[in-house]
Write a protein that holds these residues in place. Structure first.
Motif, PDB file in Angstrom:
ATOM      1  N   UNK A 110       0.799  -1.234   0.000  1.00  0.00           N
ATOM      2  CA  UNK A 110       0.000   0.000   0.000  1.00  0.00           C
ATOM      3  C   UNK A 110       0.829   1.280   0.000  1.00  0.00           C
ATOM      4  N   UNK A 111       2.012   1.246   0.569  1.00  0.00           N
ATOM      5  CA  UNK A 111       2.816   2.471   0.672  1.00  0.00           C
ATOM      6  C   UNK A 111       3.816   2.646  -0.469  1.00  0.00           C
ATOM      7  N   UNK A 112       3.815   1.733  -1.426  1.00  0.00           N
ATOM      8  CA  UNK A 112       4.714   1.852  -2.574  1.00  0.00           C
ATOM      9  C   UNK A 112       4.202   2.969  -3.480  1.00  0.00           C
ATOM     10  N   UNK A 113       5.029   3.972  -3.775  1.00  0.00           N
ATOM     11  CA  UNK A 113       4.580   5.030  -4.680  1.00  0.00           C
ATOM     12  C   UNK A 113       4.483   4.495  -6.114  1.00  0.00           C
ATOM     13  N   UNK A 114       3.389   4.792  -6.775  1.00  0.00           N
ATOM     14  CA  UNK A 114       3.144   4.285  -8.122  1.00  0.00           C
ATOM     15  C   UNK A 114       3.025   5.444  -9.098  1.00  0.00           C
ATOM     16  N   UNK A 115       3.782   5.364 -10.188  1.00  0.00           N
ATOM     17  CA  UNK A 115       3.673   6.308 -11.290  1.00  0.00           C
ATOM     18  C   UNK A 115       2.904   5.595 -12.397  1.00  0.00           C
ATOM     19  N   UNK A 116       1.776   6.142 -12.784  1.00  0.00           N
ATOM     20  CA  UNK A 116       0.970   5.547 -13.849  1.00  0.00           C
ATOM     21  C   UNK A 116       1.501   5.994 -15.208  1.00  0.00           C
ATOM     22  N   UNK A 117       1.612   5.051 -16.135  1.00  0.00           N
ATOM     23  CA  UNK A 117       1.973   5.336 -17.524  1.00  0.00           C
ATOM     24  C   UNK A 117       0.760   4.992 -18.366  1.00  0.00           C
ATOM     25  N   UNK A 118       0.358   5.917 -19.241  1.00  0.00           N
ATOM     26  CA  UNK A 118      -0.839   5.677 -20.029  1.00  0.00           C
ATOM     27  C   UNK A 118      -0.738   6.315 -21.401  1.00  0.00           C
ATOM     28  N   UNK A 119      -1.395   5.697 -22.367  1.00  0.00           N
ATOM     29  CA  UNK A 119      -1.499   6.286 -23.704  1.00  0.00           C
ATOM     30  C   UNK A 119      -2.617   7.319 -23.742  1.00  0.00           C
ATOM     31  N   UNK A 120      -3.452   7.325 -22.724  1.00  0.00           N
ATOM     32  CA  UNK A 120      -4.583   8.244 -22.676  1.00  0.00           C
ATOM     33  C   UNK A 120      -4.337   9.359 -21.670  1.00  0.00           C
ATOM     34  N   UNK A 121      -4.394  10.573 -22.153  1.00  0.00           N
ATOM     35  CA  UNK A 121      -4.238  11.718 -21.264  1.00  0.00           C
ATOM     36  C   UNK A 121      -5.562  12.344 -20.893  1.00  0.00           C
ATOM     37  N   UNK A 122      -6.639  11.567 -21.027  1.00  0.00           N
ATOM     38  CA  UNK A 122      -7.961  12.091 -20.697  1.00  0.00           C
ATOM     39  C   UNK A 122      -8.021  12.473 -19.227  1.00  0.00           C
ATOM     40  N   UNK A 123      -8.641  13.596 -18.975  1.00  0.00           N
ATOM     41  CA  UNK A 123      -8.749  14.119 -17.608  1.00  0.00           C
ATOM     42  C   UNK A 123      -9.349  13.092 -16.663  1.00  0.00           C
ATOM     43  N   UNK A 124     -10.345  12.365 -17.117  1.00  0.00           N
ATOM     44  CA  UNK A 124     -10.985  11.358 -16.253  1.00  0.00           C
ATOM     45  C   UNK A 124      -9.990  10.296 -15.808  1.00  0.00           C
ATOM     46  N   UNK A 125      -9.081   9.898 -16.684  1.00  0.00           N
ATOM     47  CA  UNK A 125      -8.077   8.904 -16.308  1.00  0.00           C
ATOM     48  C   UNK A 125      -7.084   9.455 -15.297  1.00  0.00           C
ATOM     49  N   UNK A 126      -6.693  10.701 -15.478  1.00  0.00           N
ATOM     50  CA  UNK A 126      -5.768  11.332 -14.529  1.00  0.00           C
ATOM     51  C   UNK A 126      -6.430  11.436 -13.161  1.00  0.00           C
TER      52      UNK A 126
END
Length: 70
Positions: free
Chosen positions: A20-36
């Motif tokens: 739970x405390x591991x920092x996660x950086x999301x990588x995505x092909x979609x920059x849609x505001x809803x995904x962020x």
């Protein structure tokens, strides 16, 4: 990702006390505001949109490692 979305992976990581405390950086092909917003809601520390340069990704990772260590 076949079989599971990145949001599902993040939800499982954050739901397990061992990860739970591991920092996660999301990588995505979609920059849609809803995904962020969804990534932020699930406690991702950052969100990087593809395509990205390796230098940009390293900058994001270094920034978040420093924040995690502080």
């Amino acid at each position: 990702m076949p079989g599971m979305s990145g949001f599902e992976v993040l939800q499982r990581l954050k739901g397990d006390s061992a990860t739970a405390k591991i920092p996660v950086v999301m990588l995505s092909a979609s920059g849609e505001t809803a995904n962020i917003f969804e990534a932020e809601k699930l406690w991702a520390v950052d969100f990087v949109i593809k395509p990205f340069s390796s230098d940009d990704l390293l900058t994001v990772i270094r920034r978040n490692v420093k924040a995690y260590e502080a």
